[in-house]
Design an enzyme around this catalytic site. Structure first.
Site, PDB file in Angstrom:
ATOM      1  N   TYR A   1       0.386  -0.787   4.136  1.00  0.00           N
ATOM      2  CA  TYR A   1       1.572  -0.615   4.931  1.00  0.00           C
ATOM      3  C   TYR A   1       2.895  -0.643   4.034  1.00  0.00           C
ATOM      4  O   TYR A   1       3.983  -0.648   4.560  1.00  0.00           O
ATOM      5  CB  TYR A   1       1.759  -1.794   6.036  1.00  0.00           C
ATOM      6  N   ASP A  37       4.024   1.521   1.791  1.00  0.00           N
ATOM      7  CA  ASP A  37       4.746   2.789   1.631  1.00  0.00           C
ATOM      8  C   ASP A  37       5.747   2.815   2.841  1.00  0.00           C
ATOM      9  O   ASP A  37       6.677   3.484   2.756  1.00  0.00           O
ATOM     10  CB  ASP A  37       3.671   4.012   1.572  1.00  0.00           C
ATOM     11  N   GLU A  90       4.617  -5.406  -1.806  1.00  0.00           N
ATOM     12  CA  GLU A  90       5.848  -4.853  -2.269  1.00  0.00           C
ATOM     13  C   GLU A  90       6.915  -5.745  -1.134  1.00  0.00           C
ATOM     14  O   GLU A  90       7.629  -6.591  -1.248  1.00  0.00           O
ATOM     15  CB  GLU A  90       6.175  -3.581  -2.636  1.00  0.00           C
TER      16      GLU A  90
HETATM   17  O1  TRH Z   1       0.355  -3.306   2.688  1.00  0.00           O
HETATM   18  P1  TRH Z   1       0.696  -3.604   1.265  1.00  0.00           P
HETATM   19  O2  TRH Z   1      -0.424  -4.028   0.534  1.00  0.00           O
HETATM   20  O3  TRH Z   1       1.466  -2.448   0.730  1.00  0.00           O
HETATM   21  C1  TRH Z   1       1.312  -1.671  -0.398  1.00  0.00           C
HETATM   22  C2  TRH Z   1       1.718  -2.550  -1.757  1.00  0.00           C
HETATM   23  O4  TRH Z   1       3.012  -2.722  -1.330  1.00  0.00           O
HETATM   24  C3  TRH Z   1       1.284  -1.495  -2.829  1.00  0.00           C
HETATM   25  O5  TRH Z   1       1.761  -2.285  -4.024  1.00  0.00           O
HETATM   26  C4  TRH Z   1       2.196  -0.360  -2.848  1.00  0.00           C
HETATM   27  O6  TRH Z   1       1.510   0.530  -3.681  1.00  0.00           O
HETATM   28  C5  TRH Z   1       2.448   0.101  -1.476  1.00  0.00           C
HETATM   29  O7  TRH Z   1       2.122  -0.585  -0.515  1.00  0.00           O
HETATM   30  C6  TRH Z   1       3.679   0.599  -1.529  1.00  0.00           C
HETATM   31  O8  TRH Z   1       1.967  -4.751   1.281  1.00  0.00           O
HETATM   32  P2  TRH Z   1       3.560  -4.864   1.528  1.00  0.00           P
HETATM   33  O9  TRH Z   1       4.434  -3.987   0.548  1.00  0.00           O
HETATM   34  O10 TRH Z   1       4.176  -6.147   1.765  1.00  0.00           O
HETATM   35  O11 TRH Z   1       3.728  -4.246   3.109  1.00  0.00           O
HETATM   36  C7  TRH Z   1       3.193  -4.688   4.236  1.00  0.00           C
HETATM   37  C8  TRH Z   1       4.080  -4.429   5.399  1.00  0.00           C
HETATM   38  O12 TRH Z   1       3.591  -4.721   6.552  1.00  0.00           O
HETATM   39  C9  TRH Z   1       5.549  -4.885   5.321  1.00  0.00           C
HETATM   40  O13 TRH Z   1       6.326  -4.204   5.705  1.00  0.00           O
HETATM   41  C10 TRH Z   1       5.560  -6.113   6.353  1.00  0.00           C
HETATM   42  C11 TRH Z   1       4.483  -5.411   7.143  1.00  0.00           C
HETATM   43  N1  TRH Z   1       3.948  -6.363   8.166  1.00  0.00           N
HETATM   44  C12 TRH Z   1       4.230  -6.400   9.568  1.00  0.00           C
HETATM   45  O14 TRH Z   1       5.059  -5.623  10.090  1.00  0.00           O
HETATM   46  N2  TRH Z   1       3.412  -7.130  10.408  1.00  0.00           N
HETATM   47  C13 TRH Z   1       2.706  -8.131  10.081  1.00  0.00           C
HETATM   48  O15 TRH Z   1       1.977  -8.884  10.880  1.00  0.00           O
HETATM   49  C14 TRH Z   1       2.393  -8.193   8.608  1.00  0.00           C
HETATM   50  C15 TRH Z   1       1.222  -9.181   8.107  1.00  0.00           C
HETATM   51  C16 TRH Z   1       3.097  -7.368   7.674  1.00  0.00           C
END
Ligand code: TRH
Length: 385
Positions: A23, A25, A281
């Site tokens: 999520y 990106d 991220e």
């Molecule tokens: O999901 P990710 O692992 O995303 C990945 C990594 O960032 C990776 O390094 C990169 O290549 C790519 O995306 C860009 O973790 P991240 O970045 O924290 O994104 C998760 C999103 O989900 C963040 O915007 C928060 C959201 N989220 C919710 O909206 N509700 C929830 O309950 C949770 C647990 C997360």
């Protein structure tokens, strides 16, 4: 050129996002698009190839719509082949996702070429300062792309931070009734005195020893787990399948499974907890804005490149911490990322808790001294039109 003329030439932006996995990106690009629209009056089109991912963060998203407005953002489905579209004045290619060929050709045909930005991944490594803002000419077309790096130092493009974010967090923290209402909205009766911990991560068998430490410790722990990949390891630990709404008590540990929350609500969860386990991220940055201790699980890369990134951030983050607290935190983060916790790592961190909490506040305040990423992007583009 007059300031207003310049602004008019940056009024329309296209952001291209391909969801590779997870999520992050969409988490990053939607947040940026929304802030540009909300705070800077920019007309933003977000070209997205996976509406289902956006729907996880913004449940009002219509899965079938070719075009729709979500929180002020014009969300356009990115289909291939890509239909002709008039390019905007600023084009953001997120994470080198590759623009559609037809769109690139249309950019090249514009009398006034769009400012073309490649929004890069976040890293705390020192080389980022040197590469931020670098230009690269297209091998064939009369176009130049600029690399824009988010980051933690003054030489980078900074971090996403909405104008009212920190004030909202403060207000939430200052009002116990708001926090209580939040927990109730999640169906949780908050136990007074329990250490509240949110758990978000990639698959990680080390969660077993972590949960054991919490269950056997003297400190009561309320662990909340929004449905995410780490839940599979939690299920393994519990020996049963788990879904949103499930709750279990084991010694000092009370664990509650939540649904995957809308993005704004997830922010509040980070503010409401004492410690946040985050990943990737966007949640990693948001946990820093929450100004409470965090444990970061970094996205795995080939040849252990991610471990260098982890160390680069740890070096920055632990700078200025007393030695014992720095060591305790480093040990926990390193162990969590190598997916094996040594005995006592959690306990060591817990004993430095007041110092770590204060440090998280100081860290967030120092990050907030820098201009936010959206504002820096606009300033950067102004120098390129
Ligand atoms: O999901 P990710 O692992 O995303 C990945 C990594 O960032 C990776 O390094 C990169 O290549 C790519 O995306 C860009 O973790 P991240 O970045 O924290 O994104 C998760 C999103 O989900 C963040 O915007 C928060 C959201 N989220 C919710 O909206 N509700 C929830 O309950 C949770 C647990 C997360």
């Amino acid at each position: 050129m007059h300031e207003n003329d310049m602004d008019q030439r940056l009024a329309r932006w296209d952001i291209f996002c391909r969801v590779v996995d997870n999520y992050g990106d969409i988490g990053v690009t939607f947040r940026l698009a929304r802030q540009l629209a909300d705070e800077y009056g920019v007309a933003v089109r977000l070209w997205l190839d996976d509406l289902a991912s956006l729907a996880m963060l913004r449940p009002e998203t219509a899965l079938q719509a070719a075009r729709q407005t979500v929180a002020g953002v014009d969300v356009c489905r990115w289909d291939e082949p890509f239909d002709a579209a008039q390019p905007a004045q600023v084009v953001i290619e997120a994470f080198a996702c590759g623009l559609p060929q037809a769109y690139l050709e249309a950019m090249a045909a514009c009398a006034q070429k769009p400012v073309w930005i490649n929004l890069e991944y976040l890293s705390a490594e020192a080389w980022v300062d040197d590469c931020h803002g670098m230009a690269s000419r297209h091998p064939r077309l009369p176009l130049t792309q600029y690399f824009f790096f988010p980051g933690f130092s003054r030489g980078t493009g900074g971090l996403l931070r909405e104008r009212t974010l920190l004030a909202e967090r403060q207000a939430f923290r200052a009002h116990a009734d708001r926090q209580q209402a939040f927990w109730q909205s999640l169906g949780i009766n908050e136990a007074a005195g329990a250490l509240k911990i949110s758990l978000f991560g990639y698959s990680n068998p080390a969660v077993h020893s972590l949960l054991d430490s919490w269950a056997s410790g003297a400190q009561a722990v309320l662990a909340v787990v929004p449905e995410n990949r780490l839940l599979r390891d939690v299920e393994h630990y519990c020996g049963r399948s788990l879904k949103a709404g499930d709750e279990l008590v084991h010694g000092s540990l009370r664990l509650v499974v939540l649904p995957f929350l809308p993005q704004d609500q997830y922010d509040r969860l980070l503010w409401a907890c004492d410690i946040n386990f985050v990943r990737g991220e966007d949640s990693f940055v948001r946990a820093q804005w929450a100004a409470t201790p965090l444990v970061w699980q970094i996205y795995l890369q080939d040849e252990n490149i991610h471990l260098e990134k982890l160390e680069a951030f740890l070096a920055r983050y632990t700078d200025g911490l007393p030695v014992d607290a720095a060591l305790a935190l480093q040990n926990l983060w390193r162990d969590w990322n190598r997916q094996q916790l040594a005995d006592g790592v959690w306990q060591d961190c817990l004993s430095c808790w007041p110092v770590l909490r204060q440090h998280a506040e100081t860290w967030a305040a120092s990050l907030a001294q820098a201009e936010n990423l959206a504002a820096q992007l606009i300033s950067f583009c102004k120098t390129r039109v």
